[in-house]
Scaffold this motif. Structure first.
Motif, PDB file in Angstrom:
ATOM      1  N   LEU A  13       0.820  -1.212   0.000  1.00  0.00           N
ATOM      2  CA  LEU A  13       0.000   0.000   0.000  1.00  0.00           C
ATOM      3  C   LEU A  13       0.857   1.267   0.000  1.00  0.00           C
ATOM      4  O   LEU A  13       0.502   2.248  -0.668  1.00  0.00           O
ATOM      5  N   GLY A  16       1.950   1.413  -3.608  1.00  0.00           N
ATOM      6  CA  GLY A  16       0.891   1.543  -4.598  1.00  0.00           C
ATOM      7  C   GLY A  16       0.120   2.848  -4.551  1.00  0.00           C
ATOM      8  O   GLY A  16      -0.108   3.472  -5.590  1.00  0.00           O
ATOM      9  N   ILE A  17      -0.298   3.258  -3.381  1.00  0.00           N
ATOM     10  CA  ILE A  17      -1.177   4.436  -3.286  1.00  0.00           C
ATOM     11  C   ILE A  17      -0.473   5.721  -3.737  1.00  0.00           C
ATOM     12  O   ILE A  17      -1.005   6.440  -4.594  1.00  0.00           O
ATOM     13  N   THR A  52      -1.449  -1.899  -5.104  1.00  0.00           N
ATOM     14  CA  THR A  52      -2.530  -1.424  -4.241  1.00  0.00           C
ATOM     15  C   THR A  52      -3.581  -2.516  -4.048  1.00  0.00           C
ATOM     16  O   THR A  52      -4.081  -2.713  -2.933  1.00  0.00           O
TER      17      THR A  52
END
Length: 141
Positions: A13, A16-17, A52
């Motif tokens: 995360l 990805g974010i 993500t």
């Protein structure tokens, strides 16, 4: 295993974010060149969205696992209380008080009363007040 899943989820995360956000900003920016936009789309689809998604899936699976564990713990506790209840009813010729159940099952008076009230709704169950003013639940054996 949970710690590894948590760490992996956080890593996926955290990668990805922010990078997904940067790629979307590049794609939506009118000043970005067509080549940079196509690179951002490629990075978004190949790297950041899968990262993500994997991080989100890991978090979801951890939540599901925790929910299952809590359900198993609750079920085991209900079985434990039920066994104590049956033992008390058997040992006391079908009679039981809230205090007896609370003390033996090591639960609160409120929980013991709720449990006995629920059990008293079953057929062949009655209740009365004894000499000391305590509610006495009677169950047919």
């Amino acid at each position: 295993m949970k710690v590894v899943k948590k760490l992996l989820a956080i890593c996926f995360l955290l990668f990805g974010i922010p990078f997904s956000t940067m790629a979307v900003v590049d794609i939506l920016n009118p000043q970005t060149t067509p080549k940079d936009k196509s690179d951002a789309i490629a990075a978004l689809t190949i790297l950041t969205l899968p990262s993500t998604a994997i991080g989100g899936w890991l978090i979801w699976s951890l939540a599901q696992q925790k929910r299952k564990e809590q359900a198993l713990i609750l079920e085991a506790e209900q079985k434990r209380i039920s066994l104590i209840f049956l033992e008390l009813v058997d040992n006391n010729a079908g009679s039981i008080t809230v205090f007896q159940l609370a003390r033996n099952a090591e639960i609160s008076i409120k929980d013991a009363k709720q449990y006995l009230d629920d059990k008293a709704k079953e057929p062949n169950a009655t209740f009365e007040v004894n000499e000391e003013g305590n509610m006495l639940y009677r169950f047919s054996l």
